[in-house]
Design a protein around this motif. Structure first.
Motif, short mmCIF file in Angstrom:
data_model
loop_
_atom_site.label_atom_id
_atom_site.label_comp_id
_atom_site.label_asym_id
_atom_site.label_seq_id
_atom_site.Cartn_x
_atom_site.Cartn_y
_atom_site.Cartn_z
N GLY A 82 50.76 41.50 47.82
CA GLY A 82 49.52 41.85 46.31
C GLY A 82 48.51 42.78 47.08
O GLY A 82 47.82 43.96 46.41
N VAL A 83 47.83 43.01 48.47
CA VAL A 83 46.82 43.56 49.03
C VAL A 83 47.80 45.64 48.59
O VAL A 83 46.66 45.95 48.14
CB VAL A 83 46.97 43.47 50.04
N ASP A 86 47.56 46.26 44.64
CA ASP A 86 46.78 46.70 44.26
C ASP A 86 46.10 47.83 44.69
O ASP A 86 44.65 48.12 43.78
CB ASP A 86 46.17 45.21 44.17
N ARG A 218 37.08 47.53 47.74
CA ARG A 218 37.74 46.93 48.96
C ARG A 218 36.62 46.75 49.44
O ARG A 218 36.24 46.96 50.45
CB ARG A 218 38.90 48.19 49.38
N ASP A 224 40.76 40.84 50.78
CA ASP A 224 41.74 40.42 49.51
C ASP A 224 42.72 39.78 49.28
O ASP A 224 42.63 38.91 48.30
CB ASP A 224 42.25 42.18 49.45
N LEU A 225 42.83 38.80 50.32
CA LEU A 225 44.01 37.97 49.99
C LEU A 225 43.72 36.31 49.67
O LEU A 225 44.32 35.89 49.29
CB LEU A 225 44.65 37.70 52.07
N THR A 227 41.14 36.08 48.10
CA THR A 227 40.56 36.21 46.37
C THR A 227 41.61 36.37 45.18
O THR A 227 41.67 34.92 44.64
CB THR A 227 40.62 37.91 46.70
N GLY A 228 43.29 36.03 46.10
CA GLY A 228 44.04 35.96 44.82
C GLY A 228 43.72 34.78 45.24
O GLY A 228 44.69 33.76 44.03
N LEU A 358 43.65 41.84 39.91
CA LEU A 358 44.27 40.93 40.72
C LEU A 358 45.29 40.44 40.92
O LEU A 358 46.26 39.64 41.41
CB LEU A 358 43.34 39.30 40.11
N ARG A 361 48.13 40.92 43.58
CA ARG A 361 47.46 39.64 44.45
C ARG A 361 47.88 38.12 44.44
O ARG A 361 47.99 37.56 44.99
CB ARG A 361 45.70 39.76 45.04
N ALA A 365 50.32 35.60 46.30
CA ALA A 365 49.83 34.37 46.54
C ALA A 365 50.64 33.40 46.32
O ALA A 365 51.21 32.69 46.56
CB ALA A 365 48.28 33.96 45.80
#
Length: 423
Positions: A82-83, A86, A218, A224-225, A227-228, A358, A361, A365
């Protein structure tokens, strides 16, 4: 200018319109065809790789081990997929993934010319599963950039339907090629399909992420991980779906190996029959993909997802007990139809309610958590089938899958129309 007006303006510039039929939208059409051809090739490897292992070892447990190794790589890749999605150009990412898989799968038939080398499968499959996870997360975000948000379920259903149609021809072709020239040559077809898919994606224009759709500043990979995962966990429906699917995947990831072993070992059928049964099963996927948008409009998300999951479990439970090829094929078709409907509903819901910055991510996730236990489940399922037989193992696993649907009735999933935004 309002957010709605900005989105409409961007959609107009990219050719995305709510009223135009999907088959008349150029970019979606090329993407649609690329996905269909890619799945056509995938269905060759879906049969060919387990057959290579079974032919060399005669062990369903070794088949399950290969599936488990691939599953571990898929989960590890999902953590960071996901990171990556995005942060990079999505179309280029999909093309790169296709080209890498073309090269990796192309190595199998070349090496097999000198004789079986099982170690290569334990290298190639995990790498391809990891790259495939990147592609899968990118696919979810690209679809949202190609069609209007109100038509996501329809678009996902159409792609899944034609992909399933390719899945009908793929297993038939794979079975014939495997019976005539050997499973390694069937893998070569998969490699070629990725080359064609990459070429078609060159003609796809994905809506650029501007304004509200741009990724936020960023702040590091781990931030970032989180956040998802945080968005996924806070949303009551997404949280419930992910938790239940984690158990479902643990129970069902090894079903393909179980089905092939049942046909080859228990029923004494050849590779051609395996391909035919898998092709008939894919017809069920077509039916599910074509029906899912209509059923969801009529029944809502919750009843559609729960009902499809319940039927999956019942079909799974019967697979090991039936002793005729037509019965196995019928139950396989029912299972795949319902898996397709539940999966399309789940993916469309994430696309609809997740903010686009999002989406990669959150999708990663979801799949990380969903498949985190699945590799171990595949190894356990196939080990148990070799030790105790396919019938009792399938019955227990299928019954547990049905209980997952029952558990869904006690969660926010049961509502027909989940709320689109968190408060």
């Amino acid at each position: 200018m309002t957010n709605e007006a900005r989105r409409a303006e961007r959609a107009a510039r990219s050719g995305v319109t709510a009223g135009r039929p999907l088959w008349r939208q150029r970019d979606f059409g090329f993407f649609w065809l690329a996905q269909t051809l890619s799945v056509l090739g995938d269905s060759f490897s879906l049969i060919a790789l387990p057959l290579l292992v079974l032919k060399a070892t005669g062990s369903v447990a070794r088949m399950g081990l290969l599936t488990a190794v691939g599953g571990v790589a898929m989960v590890l890749a999902a953590v960071f997929a996901g990171v990556v999605v995005d942060r990079v150009d999505r179309r280029r990412l999909l093309i790169g993934c296709d080209l890498v898989r073309m090269v990796l799968y192309g190595l199998v038939p070349l090496v097999w010319l000198a004789g079986p080398h099982l170690w290569l499968l334990y290298v190639v499959l995990p790498l391809c599963e990891a790259v495939g996870m990147l592609f899968a997360v990118g696919y979810v975000t690209v679809v949202r950039g190609l069609v209007d948000v109100t038509r996501l379920t329809e678009a996902n259903g159409r792609v899944n339907a034609t992909a399933a149609a390719a899945g009908v021809l793929g297993p038939l072709g794979a079975g014939l090629v495997a019976a005539w020239a050997g499973p390694a040559d069937a893998v070569a077809v998969d490699a070629a399909s990725y080359a064609v898919s990459a070429a078609l994606l060159l003609f796809v224009r994905v809506r650029e992420r501007t304004g509200d759709d741009r990724p936020a500043e960023r702040k590091g990979v781990w931030r970032d991980l989180r956040t998802g995962v945080g968005y996924l966990v806070r949303h009551p429906v997404l949280r419930s779906v992910t938790g239940l699917l984690a158990v479902f995947s643990f129970l069902s990831l090894g079903i393909n190996d179980l089905l092939i072993y049942h046909l080859k070992h228990d029923l004494g059928r050849d590779d051609g029959t395996v391909g035919t049964v898998m092709a008939i099963g894919a017809v069920g996927t077509i039916a599910g993909a074509l029906l899912v948008a209509r059923l969801r409009r009529r029944l809502g998300f919750g009843p559609t997802w729960i009902g499809a999951t319940a039927l999956c479990g019942l079909a799974f439970a019967g697979l090991g007990w039936v002793r005729t090829v037509p019965a196995v094929a019928l139950l396989s078709a029912v299972y795949l139809a319902c898996v397709g409907m539940a999966g399309t509903c789940s993916m469309s819901l994430r696309q609809e309610i997740t903010p686009e910055p999002l989406l990669g991510r959150v999708t990663a996730a979801h799949w990380t958590l969903q498949y985190s236990l699945a590799p171990a489940g595949a190894a356990v399922l196939t080990w148990a089938a070799e030790r105790y037989g396919t019938a009792p193992v399938a019955a227990v696993a299928g019954a547990c899958c049905t209980l997952i649907a029952v558990a869904g009735l006690g969660t926010p999933i049961r509502h027909a129309a989940p709320r689109k935004q968190l408060s």
